[in-house]
Design a protein around this motif. Structure first.
Motif, PDB file in Angstrom:
ATOM      1  N   UNK A   1       7.021  -5.146 -12.065  1.00 17.90           N
ATOM      2  CA  UNK A   1       6.352  -4.567 -10.906  1.00 17.90           C
ATOM      3  C   UNK A   1       6.922  -5.135  -9.613  1.00 17.90           C
ATOM      4  N   UNK A   2       7.131  -6.440  -9.565  1.00 19.82           N
ATOM      5  CA  UNK A   2       7.683  -7.052  -8.363  1.00 19.82           C
ATOM      6  C   UNK A   2       9.128  -6.612  -8.125  1.00 19.82           C
ATOM      7  N   UNK A   3       9.910  -6.521  -9.192  1.00 16.99           N
ATOM      8  CA  UNK A   3      11.292  -6.047  -9.043  1.00 16.99           C
ATOM      9  C   UNK A   3      11.325  -4.604  -8.555  1.00 16.99           C
ATOM     10  N   UNK A   4      10.365  -3.797  -8.993  1.00 17.44           N
ATOM     11  CA  UNK A   4      10.280  -2.417  -8.507  1.00 17.44           C
ATOM     12  C   UNK A   4       9.977  -2.385  -7.015  1.00 17.44           C
ATOM     13  N   UNK A   5       9.115  -3.277  -6.547  1.00 20.88           N
ATOM     14  CA  UNK A   5       8.781  -3.300  -5.122  1.00 20.88           C
ATOM     15  C   UNK A   5       9.966  -3.770  -4.285  1.00 20.88           C
ATOM     16  N   UNK A   6      10.797  -4.638  -4.853  1.00 20.99           N
ATOM     17  CA  UNK A   6      11.983  -5.103  -4.142  1.00 20.99           C
ATOM     18  C   UNK A   6      13.065  -4.035  -4.111  1.00 20.99           C
ATOM     19  N   UNK A   7      13.255  -3.333  -5.222  1.00 22.16           N
ATOM     20  CA  UNK A   7      14.372  -2.388  -5.330  1.00 22.16           C
ATOM     21  C   UNK A   7      14.017  -0.952  -4.980  1.00 22.16           C
TER      22      UNK A   7
ATOM     23  N   UNK B   1       0.820  -1.214   0.000  1.00 24.78           N
ATOM     24  CA  UNK B   1       0.000   0.000   0.000  1.00 24.78           C
ATOM     25  C   UNK B   1       0.849   1.257   0.000  1.00 24.78           C
ATOM     26  N   UNK B   2       2.148   1.129   0.337  1.00 23.21           N
ATOM     27  CA  UNK B   2       3.052   2.268   0.296  1.00 23.21           C
ATOM     28  C   UNK B   2       3.588   2.564  -1.085  1.00 23.21           C
ATOM     29  N   UNK B   3       3.208   1.762  -2.088  1.00 21.43           N
ATOM     30  CA  UNK B   3       3.616   2.025  -3.467  1.00 21.43           C
ATOM     31  C   UNK B   3       5.109   1.860  -3.675  1.00 21.43           C
ATOM     32  N   UNK B   4       5.618   2.549  -4.682  1.00 23.70           N
ATOM     33  CA  UNK B   4       7.049   2.564  -4.991  1.00 23.70           C
ATOM     34  C   UNK B   4       7.547   4.000  -4.932  1.00 23.70           C
ATOM     35  N   UNK B   5       8.830   4.194  -5.099  1.00 24.66           N
ATOM     36  CA  UNK B   5       9.379   5.547  -5.063  1.00 24.66           C
ATOM     37  C   UNK B   5       8.799   6.418  -6.173  1.00 24.66           C
TER      38      UNK B   5
END
Length: 558
Positions: free
Chosen positions: A312-318, A264-268
């Motif tokens: 999308x998942x890689x964005x959430x990890x990085x 829910x905090x999204x990405x940068x």
């Protein structure tokens, strides 16, 4: 349908505001017991502020009636609807038989015709290009033009002023001016380039299982298997680090907070709300939570969206966003969920018993409400960032997928990341758990109906690392179930749903237990406990005969 979807999208945006006085809501239109068409909107109040929730419902309906909808809002919902219909067409050849039968039967008492997914898509494609925001606005106005408006407030305490207070709150809201909704700006997805695609360090195949195992040079692992069980569907699994097994003893509730607030905090680059708009019309998911021994999750996508799902998942990890609205959404959820957790015996069990069986380990069960509300990203960030930046990553891709395409998509996303740990530590050994030493009975009290109770008994066993031992314990659990059914239901008539079974850990060595659970009248608890003890004593003292063993094994073998 499009109008209601747009209103629901607006409500979802509003609830992310820290100042929002509600925790969720939705609008809809449909038949009412085959006699009328009903349009409605419901909003769940926060902190018992029903007046503000009622105002939100009234004003959002009136905002839509007064100002209508925009082209951007309509396009987002058209894209989502089109994608859903396209997926249904692609997956039609392997639809679940039970769901298909239920769908056919479900039309028999309604004025509907059961059709193929392709005909549904064809009808949509025939009309979608002609639909305008003005038409959708007109449809919404017509849906809300009926007489006999009903305002309903459901509360667990008496409302001061009763119906008059509800009417006054509604009329006061109706005097508030509603502005044109703020325009939404469509952005491009920011996470399509993670650097030079990773190279393959090893590539092997497990022939009897049909699984291809790939390890990239940065130590990211991929397991891929093509199946034909689900046409047009691909399942993706992401496992990072140690999940709940790696969490510290304090502060309490970190795993629950991670599951409820991280995504829910999204990405940068994008908030969670922006991601919903950007990814409209694509079959991807942004969930990311805490599993028993890994962070991440499982996801359902389609062949053409595998790379986007991995991006999308890689964005959430990085690049996790840790945005304030994630914490707001979390606290709203806690405020709604916790008041219900003592409303019936089963809720108490889910909240407290697994922690009791783990000797109070905070990685199990739920924290106190105050502890849950106190969690924030500052608590989580140091721990989860360390796992996301360096711990081992394993990805599984299974379904209607081309192996080469799956490997290429992982190479361009997770395979392109900096080197990771090559192997997972034994998280269970780092912080082992144990069955409680005390055998003293524990009584937990709920606030529901006084004639409801559940009697539970537990016996420590061992882990499930040895397949033969695990199978023996599973059969023993079924034997216990049969004996309990005979003793409690047929002889005593004290319960109609005795349950028994074995639970063995695949993470913590030596940890497991047998359980016996019975729904009972409170007055029958001593009788039921005595009967359970008698069944257990019989199993200790007398070997299981061939007939009972067959009754226990046969359903498992089938």
């Amino acid at each position: 349908g499009l109008a209601n979807a747009i209103v629901n999208r607006r409500i979802a945006r509003l609830q992310n505001d820290p100042a929002a006085k509600f925790t969720g809501g939705s609008a809809g239109t449909g038949p009412f017991v085959s006699t009328a068409e009903l349009s409605s909107i419901s909003v769940t109040a926060k902190d018992r502020d029903w007046q503000s929730a009622l105002g939100t419902a009234e004003q959002e309906v009136r905002r839509a009636l007064t100002h209508g909808f925009t082209r951007a809002e309509l396009d987002e919902q058209l894209a989502a609807m089109r994608k859903s219909l396209e997926n249904a067409v692609a997956q039609a050849p392997t639809r679940n038989s039970a769901a298909l039968a239920e769908g056919i039967v479900g039309t028999l008492d309604d004025i509907r015709i059961f059709t193929t997914p392709q005909s549904g898509l064809d009808r949509f494609n025939a009309v979608a290009p002609t639909i305008t925001p003005e038409q959708v606005t007109a449809a919404f106005r017509e849906a809300w033009s009926g007489a006999n408006l009903l305002v309903h407030v459901a509360h667990n305490v008496a409302i001061d002023g009763g119906e008059k207070a509800v009417e006054t709150a509604y009329r006061e809201s109706a005097r508030v001016a509603v502005a044109v909704p703020a325009a939404t700006v469509s952005k491009a997805f920011a996470y399509t380039d993670f650097g030079t695609p990773g190279t393959i360090a090893s590539d092997t195949r497990v022939e009897d299982l049909g699984i291809r195992e790939v390890r990239f040079a940065n130590n990211v692992r991929l397991n891929v298997k093509r199946t034909d069980f689900e046409k047009g569907r691909v399942r993706v699994s992401l496992r990072v680090g140690g999940g709940a097994a790696s969490l510290p003893a304090s502060p309490d509730g970190l795993g629950m907070f991670m599951t409820g607030a991280f995504a829910a905090g999204g990405t940068k680059a994008h908030s969670a709300d922006e991601l919903r708009s950007i990814l409209a019309g694509r079959t991807v998911s942004a969930s990311f939570g805490t599993g028993s021994d890994a962070f991440g999750g499982t996801y359902s996508t389609v062949p053409q969206d595998i790379e986007l799902q991995l991006q999308l998942l890689a964005a959430m990890v990085t690049a996790p966003g840790y945005r304030t609205e994630g914490e707001t959404q979390w606290r709203n959820q806690v405020g709604v969920i916790y008041p219900t957790l003592d409303s019936q015996p089963a809720a108490i069990i889910a909240r407290d018993v697994t922690r009791l069986l783990a000797s109070g380990d905070t990685r199990f069960g739920l924290p106190k409400e105050a502890e849950a509300k106190a969690r924030n990203y500052e608590d989580l960030k140091p721990l989860i960032d360390a796992a996301l930046n360096r711990d081992a990553i394993e990805i599984g891709i299974v379904g209607d997928v081309d192996e080469a395409a799956a490997i290429a998509a992982v190479a361009k996303t997770f395979g392109a990341l900096p080197p990771r740990a090559a192997d997972r530590p034994d998280y269970g050994a780092l912080r082992p758990i144990a069955f409680p030493a005390s055998r003293a009975p524990v009584t937990l009290t709920h606030s529901g109906k006084p004639n409801q109770a559940i009697a539970l008994s537990y016996w420590p066993t061992t882990d499930g690392f040895d397949p033969k031992t695990e199978a023996q314990l599973t059969v023993l659990g079924h034997v216990l179930q049969l004996l309990m059914t005979d003793e409690l239901r047929e002889k005593l008539g004290a319960t109609y749903s005795p349950q028994a079974g074995s639970t063995t850990s695949s993470i913590y060595k030596g940890y497991g237990y047998l359980s016996a659970i019975s729904n009972v009248e409170p007055g029958n608890i001593p009788t039921v406990n005595a009967a359970v003890d008698a069944v257990a004593k019989r199993l200790v003292q007398k070997p299981v005969d061939a007939d009972l063993l067959l009754r226990a094994r046969k359903p498992l073998l089938e």
